[in-house]
Design an enzyme around this catalytic site. Structure first.
Site, PDB file in Angstrom:
ATOM      1  N   GLU A  46       0.831  -1.216   0.000  1.00  0.00           N
ATOM      2  CA  GLU A  46       0.000   0.000   0.000  1.00  0.00           C
ATOM      3  C   GLU A  46       0.856   1.252   0.000  1.00  0.00           C
ATOM      4  O   GLU A  46       1.774   1.390   0.822  1.00  0.00           O
ATOM      5  CB  GLU A  46      -0.899  -0.057   1.236  1.00  0.00           C
ATOM      6  CG  GLU A  46      -1.898   1.080   1.348  1.00  0.00           C
ATOM      7  CD  GLU A  46      -2.925   0.803   2.451  1.00  0.00           C
ATOM      8  OE1 GLU A  46      -3.209  -0.387   2.735  1.00  0.00           O
ATOM      9  OE2 GLU A  46      -3.436   1.781   3.037  1.00  0.00           O
ATOM     10  N   GLU A  66      -6.516   6.323  -0.219  1.00  0.00           N
ATOM     11  CA  GLU A  66      -6.965   7.066   0.959  1.00  0.00           C
ATOM     12  C   GLU A  66      -6.554   8.536   0.884  1.00  0.00           C
ATOM     13  O   GLU A  66      -7.114   9.364   1.598  1.00  0.00           O
ATOM     14  CB  GLU A  66      -6.409   6.429   2.241  1.00  0.00           C
ATOM     15  CG  GLU A  66      -4.912   6.565   2.398  1.00  0.00           C
ATOM     16  CD  GLU A  66      -4.378   5.938   3.684  1.00  0.00           C
ATOM     17  OE1 GLU A  66      -4.170   4.727   3.676  1.00  0.00           O
ATOM     18  OE2 GLU A  66      -4.171   6.664   4.667  1.00  0.00           O
ATOM     19  N   HIS A  90     -10.701   2.295   2.789  1.00  0.00           N
ATOM     20  CA  HIS A  90      -9.879   2.677   3.946  1.00  0.00           C
ATOM     21  C   HIS A  90     -10.815   3.002   5.104  1.00  0.00           C
ATOM     22  O   HIS A  90     -11.843   3.653   4.927  1.00  0.00           O
ATOM     23  CB  HIS A  90      -9.056   3.912   3.550  1.00  0.00           C
ATOM     24  CG  HIS A  90      -8.297   4.566   4.652  1.00  0.00           C
ATOM     25  ND1 HIS A  90      -8.717   5.741   5.254  1.00  0.00           N
ATOM     26  CD2 HIS A  90      -7.138   4.231   5.258  1.00  0.00           C
ATOM     27  CE1 HIS A  90      -7.831   6.093   6.179  1.00  0.00           C
ATOM     28  NE2 HIS A  90      -6.872   5.205   6.200  1.00  0.00           N
TER      29      HIS A  90
HETATM   30 MG    MG Z   1      -3.122   3.247   4.433  1.00  0.00          MG
END
Ligand code: MG
Length: 373
Positions: free
Chosen positions: A217, A244, A294
């Site tokens: 990520e 996110e 998220h």
């Molecule tokens: Mg994250």
């Protein structure tokens, strides 16, 4: 159904993360901030939302109190989609990602809570419904840096029943410690929070290859370098996740057009609320990208995420920060039991925050932040 009052309530709750000291979003913390947005209406329905988050909650609170709340008073809460579209445009000069958008996200969640309560239905049913009454949660461990602490907490998460574990570490010894602690059968993700150049990210992704990551990520700085992230995805053959820190629907379109991600992660308290998040889920479907939102929070944003994820057609895990709060505003609904979280069944978000928790942990005295009409 007119909005008569807008109030922000910031609470800060001590937590235990299983580590001696804890960084959250770059700051050492012993408490978690949760910013609630409360909307009252003239027919007596109250809606609750959550605006992002962590160390910027004071800034988001001031933005809602001074800028957004006056735009809401007297507006029709039942014309929700039109109101949010208008506010998206009115607020654009204050940043498409940041406190204004976080504040709008909190307002949107509160309006969906009101819509559900007005209809007498849990939110997931307004969003299409589901037969699932609980969801698989993944344990999102904080950054500990010490490999021994990573191993201890990763093992503890599995012992608590989680089948998915995410680390927030950025080096090989910590990721190795995590993988060795949980064994080969548990899915392991690594969230790095944008530390590297493309070249360094490629190098690190290859060094992480022996640990069989379910996804890597945000390996690339800056998050808007979608081409760079795509290069890591192609070059290292690793599944990438991001979103996110994206700016709304169009930023996600660029992310998908670049072929940058396998997993899209819109964040309901940041991206513009449930309304914008749902557009992104549809767009991800069109591009063949998996969406796993998220969800690094414990307030109404977590309940909103539970409803949105429950209503997704394919079974999707939900993120839960791996920490134990001294008190939860939503009791059992923020807890994962045996790695599963219940979908609230009451109308709207399904549960209102515990007034005793709000009273005990609030950082500001109650005040009429906007005058009632
Ligand atoms: Mg994250």
């Amino acid at each position: 159904m007119k909005i008569t009052s807008v109030e922000t309530i910031l609470i800060t709750v001590p937590f235990n993360s299983g580590a001696p000291s804890q960084m959250i979003a770059g700051r050492p913390r012993t408490t978690l901030d949760i910013l609630f947005v409360r909307l009252d209406t003239d027919d007596g329905i109250t809606g609750w939302g959550e605006a992002f988050g962590h160390s910027i909650t004071q800034g988001t609170k001031a933005t809602i109190d001074s800028l957004i709340a006056p735009m809401l008073i007297g507006r029709d809460a039942s014309a929700h989609g039109v109101l949010i579209a208008e506010l998206q445009q009115r607020l654009h000069i204050f940043g498409r990602n940041g406190p204004a958008m976080y504040g709008l996200s909190g307002v949107d969640i509160a309006l969906w809570d009101i819509a559900g309560k007005a209809a007498g239905l849990p939110l997931y049913r307004l969003l299409g419904g589901t037969a699932r009454t609980e969801l698989t949660a993944y344990a999102s461990l904080l950054r500990y840096t010490d490999p021994a602490v990573v191993a201890r907490n990763a093992r503890a998460a599995v012992e608590r029943g989680y089948r998915f574990v995410k680390l927030h570490e950025i080096d090989v010894p910590q990721v190795r410690a995590g993988r060795e602690a949980i064994g080969p059968d548990i899915a392991l993700m690594v969230d790095t929070n944008c530390p590297w150049s493309v070249r360094d990210a490629l190098d690190m992704a290859r060094r992480f290859a022996p640990f069989d990551l379910f996804w890597l990520e945000e390996p690339v700085w800056p998050p808007e370098d979608h081409g760079g992230l795509a290069a890591v995805r192609r070059g290292a053959g690793v599944r990438t996740a991001a979103g996110e820190n994206a700016h709304g629907l169009h930023d996600f379109r660029h992310l998908f057009e670049a072929g940058a991600v396998d997993v899209a992660q819109p964040s309901v308290t940041k991206i513009g609320g449930i309304t914008e998040q749902r557009k992104i889920l549809a767009l991800a479907e069109a591009y063949g990208v998996t969406a796993i939102p998220h969800c690094a929070y414990f307030g109404p944003g977590m309940l909103a995420s539970l409803h949105v994820v429950a209503a997704m057609p394919q079974e999707t895990p939900i993120e839960r920060l791996y920490m134990d709060l001294e008190a939860s505003p939503f009791g059992r609904y923020t807890e994962a039991v045996d790695g599963r979280m219940a979908v609230p069944q009451g109308p709207g978000l399904g549960c209102d925050p515990d007034p005793a928790v709000l009273a005990k942990y609030r950082t500001h005295p109650p005040s009429a932040v906007t005058k009632r009409v």
